[in-house]
Design a protein around this motif. Structure first.
Motif, PDB file in Angstrom:
ATOM      1  N   SER A 146      29.862 106.086  52.410  1.00 22.62           N
ATOM      2  CA  SER A 146      30.398 105.335  53.542  1.00 22.62           C
ATOM      3  C   SER A 146      31.518 104.424  53.047  1.00 22.62           C
ATOM      4  CB  SER A 146      29.282 104.531  54.218  1.00 22.62           C
ATOM      5  OG  SER A 146      29.698 104.031  55.465  1.00 22.62           O
ATOM      6  N   GLY A 147      32.186 103.762  53.992  1.00 18.17           N
ATOM      7  CA  GLY A 147      33.358 102.982  53.582  1.00 18.17           C
ATOM      8  C   GLY A 147      33.412 101.601  54.177  1.00 18.17           C
ATOM      9  N   PRO A 148      34.481 100.877  53.898  1.00 22.49           N
ATOM     10  CA  PRO A 148      34.598  99.482  54.322  1.00 22.49           C
ATOM     11  C   PRO A 148      35.074  99.301  55.751  1.00 22.49           C
ATOM     12  CG  PRO A 148      36.514 100.096  53.047  1.00 22.49           C
ATOM     13  CD  PRO A 148      35.591 101.286  53.020  1.00 22.49           C
ATOM     14  N   ALA A 149      35.686 100.345  56.322  1.00 22.64           N
ATOM     15  CA  ALA A 149      36.309 100.209  57.643  1.00 22.64           C
ATOM     16  C   ALA A 149      36.489 101.606  58.218  1.00 22.64           C
ATOM     17  CB  ALA A 149      37.652  99.481  57.514  1.00 22.64           C
ATOM     18  N   ALA A 150      37.372 101.729  59.208  1.00 19.13           N
ATOM     19  CA  ALA A 150      37.576 102.991  59.914  1.00 19.13           C
ATOM     20  C   ALA A 150      37.898 104.132  58.948  1.00 19.13           C
ATOM     21  CB  ALA A 150      38.714 102.835  60.913  1.00 19.13           C
ATOM     22  N   LEU A 151      37.417 105.305  59.296  1.00 20.45           N
ATOM     23  CA  LEU A 151      37.732 106.507  58.538  1.00 20.45           C
ATOM     24  C   LEU A 151      39.211 106.838  58.681  1.00 20.45           C
ATOM     25  CD1 LEU A 151      36.548 108.953  56.925  1.00 20.45           C
ATOM     26  CD2 LEU A 151      36.334 110.119  59.137  1.00 20.45           C
ATOM     27  N   THR A 152      39.829 107.239  57.589  1.00 16.08           N
ATOM     28  CA  THR A 152      41.219 107.691  57.601  1.00 16.08           C
ATOM     29  C   THR A 152      41.301 109.020  56.867  1.00 16.08           C
ATOM     30  OG1 THR A 152      41.748 106.490  55.555  1.00 16.08           O
ATOM     31  CG2 THR A 152      42.096 105.318  57.637  1.00 16.08           C
ATOM     32  N   GLY A 153      42.465 109.635  56.876  1.00 18.80           N
ATOM     33  CA  GLY A 153      42.657 110.862  56.125  1.00 18.80           C
ATOM     34  C   GLY A 153      42.381 112.118  56.931  1.00 18.80           C
ATOM     35  N   PRO A 154      42.230 113.263  56.252  1.00 18.54           N
ATOM     36  CA  PRO A 154      42.096 114.545  56.940  1.00 18.54           C
ATOM     37  C   PRO A 154      40.914 114.622  57.908  1.00 18.54           C
ATOM     38  CG  PRO A 154      42.605 114.891  54.626  1.00 18.54           C
ATOM     39  CD  PRO A 154      42.352 113.429  54.790  1.00 18.54           C
ATOM     40  N   ARG A 155      39.794 114.038  57.535  1.00 19.06           N
ATOM     41  CA  ARG A 155      38.640 114.095  58.444  1.00 19.06           C
ATOM     42  C   ARG A 155      38.926 113.310  59.722  1.00 19.06           C
ATOM     43  NH1 ARG A 155      32.899 115.091  56.394  1.00 19.06           N
ATOM     44  NH2 ARG A 155      33.160 116.225  54.440  1.00 19.06           N
ATOM     45  N   ALA A 197      37.700 103.220  64.790  1.00 17.69           N
ATOM     46  CA  ALA A 197      38.115 101.865  65.182  1.00 17.69           C
ATOM     47  C   ALA A 197      37.370 100.766  64.433  1.00 17.69           C
ATOM     48  CB  ALA A 197      37.898 101.683  66.689  1.00 17.69           C
ATOM     49  N   GLU A 198      36.477 101.122  63.522  1.00 15.06           N
ATOM     50  CA  GLU A 198      35.639 100.117  62.857  1.00 15.06           C
ATOM     51  C   GLU A 198      36.479  99.170  62.000  1.00 15.06           C
ATOM     52  OE1 GLU A 198      31.890  98.345  61.490  1.00 15.06           O
ATOM     53  OE2 GLU A 198      32.699  99.290  63.298  1.00 15.06           O
ATOM     54  N   PRO A 199      36.331  97.860  62.193  1.00 11.09           N
ATOM     55  CA  PRO A 199      37.072  96.908  61.359  1.00 11.09           C
ATOM     56  C   PRO A 199      36.427  96.760  59.984  1.00 11.09           C
ATOM     57  CG  PRO A 199      35.654  95.734  62.893  1.00 11.09           C
ATOM     58  CD  PRO A 199      35.518  97.192  63.239  1.00 11.09           C
ATOM     59  N   ASP A 200      37.163  96.139  59.090  1.00 10.77           N
ATOM     60  CA  ASP A 200      36.642  95.839  57.754  1.00 10.77           C
ATOM     61  C   ASP A 200      35.690  94.645  57.861  1.00 10.77           C
ATOM     62  OD1 ASP A 200      36.308  94.773  55.103  1.00 10.77           O
ATOM     63  OD2 ASP A 200      38.069  95.922  54.482  1.00 10.77           O
ATOM     64  N   ARG A 201      34.416  94.859  57.536  1.00 12.33           N
ATOM     65  CA  ARG A 201      33.411  93.799  57.643  1.00 12.33           C
ATOM     66  C   ARG A 201      32.753  93.533  56.287  1.00 12.33           C
ATOM     67  NH1 ARG A 201      29.771  94.357  62.945  1.00 12.33           N
ATOM     68  NH2 ARG A 201      29.826  92.085  62.680  1.00 12.33           N
ATOM     69  N   VAL A 202      33.462  93.859  55.220  1.00 11.25           N
ATOM     70  CA  VAL A 202      32.903  93.716  53.877  1.00 11.25           C
ATOM     71  C   VAL A 202      32.556  92.264  53.573  1.00 11.25           C
ATOM     72  CG1 VAL A 202      33.408  93.964  51.417  1.00 11.25           C
ATOM     73  CG2 VAL A 202      34.016  95.797  53.014  1.00 11.25           C
ATOM     74  N   ALA A 203      33.441  91.331  53.893  1.00  9.11           N
ATOM     75  CA  ALA A 203      33.172  89.921  53.602  1.00  9.11           C
ATOM     76  C   ALA A 203      31.944  89.432  54.367  1.00  9.11           C
ATOM     77  CB  ALA A 203      34.390  89.072  53.940  1.00  9.11           C
ATOM     78  N   GLU A 204      31.785  89.869  55.616  1.00  6.79           N
ATOM     79  CA  GLU A 204      30.608  89.481  56.394  1.00  6.79           C
ATOM     80  C   GLU A 204      29.334  89.997  55.743  1.00  6.79           C
ATOM     81  OE1 GLU A 204      30.892  90.045  60.811  1.00  6.79           O
ATOM     82  OE2 GLU A 204      32.814  90.950  60.248  1.00  6.79           O
ATOM     83  N   LEU A 205      29.377  91.242  55.272  1.00  6.38           N
ATOM     84  CA  LEU A 205      28.191  91.815  54.629  1.00  6.38           C
ATOM     85  C   LEU A 205      27.865  91.063  53.343  1.00  6.38           C
ATOM     86  CD1 LEU A 205      25.997  93.965  54.442  1.00  6.38           C
ATOM     87  CD2 LEU A 205      27.676  95.478  53.347  1.00  6.38           C
ATOM     88  N   ALA A 206      28.864  90.773  52.546  1.00  6.37           N
ATOM     89  CA  ALA A 206      28.633  90.041  51.301  1.00  6.37           C
ATOM     90  C   ALA A 206      27.982  88.688  51.580  1.00  6.37           C
ATOM     91  CB  ALA A 206      29.941  89.858  50.544  1.00  6.37           C
ATOM     92  N   ALA A 207      28.365  88.055  52.671  1.00  3.61           N
ATOM     93  CA  ALA A 207      27.852  86.726  52.993  1.00  3.61           C
ATOM     94  C   ALA A 207      26.373  86.727  53.381  1.00  3.61           C
ATOM     95  CB  ALA A 207      28.676  86.109  54.120  1.00  3.61           C
ATOM     96  N   THR A 208      25.819  87.889  53.737  1.00  3.82           N
ATOM     97  CA  THR A 208      24.397  87.934  54.104  1.00  3.82           C
ATOM     98  C   THR A 208      23.484  87.733  52.906  1.00  3.82           C
ATOM     99  OG1 THR A 208      24.134  90.334  53.792  1.00  3.82           O
ATOM    100  CG2 THR A 208      24.903  89.551  55.968  1.00  3.82           C
ATOM    101  N   GLY A 209      23.960  88.064  51.713  1.00  6.15           N
ATOM    102  CA  GLY A 209      23.118  87.982  50.524  1.00  6.15           C
ATOM    103  C   GLY A 209      22.168  89.147  50.359  1.00  6.15           C
TER     104      GLY A 209
END
Length: 311
Positions: free
Chosen positions: A150-159, A224-236
């Motif tokens: 899985s990834g940090p945000a919206a899927l890009t590329g050929p798929r 359309a998924e935004p990058d939510r990596v910082a939010e996830l990191a903040a959960t601990g």
């Protein structure tokens, strides 16, 4: 229970989603209807909830189910709404990441009530975006989060570019036309040609069971998924990022960068592309069980079948 070792848990190519297991077919109440699942049953060890990706299903984890039970882990693999054996609404808006995550939270809450302990959560591909949203919504429910391919945000590329063709195909011929078109494309790929006929038949039957609204809504959500990596990191919540060495959805480089931002454990699965649980179940099993046994530790002992017990 002892950490499982290697070769005896490698699923032959003729099994894949049809791998034999002894998990029971069960349903959980979701927000829009019942959610079909495979459940290896109560045990003294931890409980893990496995969430399928786009056009996938609970069977994508079939090669892991019996070995996880043998390792003392209760594994619950679920379809998302609108996938395979889980019915879904006819409104594409009901397949947003937030709506799907609410289903995951509902199942996790029931498992938490049954066991009294937080649940280890794993999301594959698009299921990883949904699992991340579930953790952000209710972090106390979850002991760990594993992002598998899985990834940090919206899927890009050929798929992602392929998904642009989905709406006109659905409008012209429904799910059947999409399935026929994908089958034609797949037969140009030697990897798809190598899939045994019984598995291909299952994959076609499963795809045809998807709701059209679900295919559209999930595709829109994934793009359309935004990058939510910082939010996830903040959960601990401890996170494992793991993927196939040749992942062709979110690239290995993108996933490695996400792991670094999360300060998460990162493991590359050899001999795997986008579905390590199917393509290299033995190594995937070792990585997962080691992480769940010691979320704050190292993966250095993952190849040692005497590494330790699942707690």
């Amino acid at each position: 229970m002892v950490l499982p070792g290697g070769s005896e848990h490698t699923a032959p190519d003729d099994l894949r989603q049809l791998a034999v297991h002894d998990a029971a077919r069960v349903t959980f109440p979701g927000r829009s209807g019942p959610l079909a699942a495979l459940d290896t049953g109560a045990c003294d060890g931890p409980t893990v909830l496995l969430v399928a990706g786009y056009t996938g299903s609970k069977e994508d984890f079939a090669p892991l189910l019996s070995p996880l039970g043998e390792a003392g882990v209760r594994a619950v693999a679920m379809d998302q709404r609108g996938q395979y054996e889980s019915p879904g609404p006819d409104d594409p808006a009901q397949y947003s990441v937030a709506e799907l995550a609410a289903d995951v939270v509902a199942v996790a809450r029931q498992l938490h009530t049954e066991t009294g302990s937080p649940v280890h959560l794993l999301g594959h591909s698009f299921g990883g975006l949904v699992a991340r949203a579930a953790v952000l919504a209710e972090p106390a429910l979850f002991a760990t989060l594993t992002l598998l391919g899985s990834g940090p945000a919206a899927l890009t590329g050929p798929r992602a570019e392929m998904l642009d063709h989905l709406p006109p195909l659905l409008e012209a011929g429904g799910v059947q036309l999409v399935s026929d078109t994908l089958d034609q494309l797949a037969m140009t790929d030697p990897r798809a040609q190598a899939v045994p006929a019984p598995t291909r038949e299952f994959l076609t039957r499963r795809f045809l069971a998807n709701t059209a609204a679900g295919l559209l809504g999930m595709a829109d959500a994934m793009l359309a998924e935004p990058d939510r990596v910082a939010e996830l990191a903040a959960t601990g919540v401890p996170v494992l990022v793991t993927h196939g060495v040749a992942d062709d959805a979110w690239s290995p480089a993108v996933q490695a960068e996400m792991a670094a931002r999360l300060r998460a454990r990162h493991e590359v699965i050899p001999q795997a592309v986008h579905s390590p649980a199917i393509e290299n179940p033995s190594r995937t099993l070792q990585v997962l069980v080691t992480f769940w046994s010691d979320p704050h530790g190292s993966l250095a002992t993952a190849d040692d079948d005497t590494a330790g017990a699942v707690r």
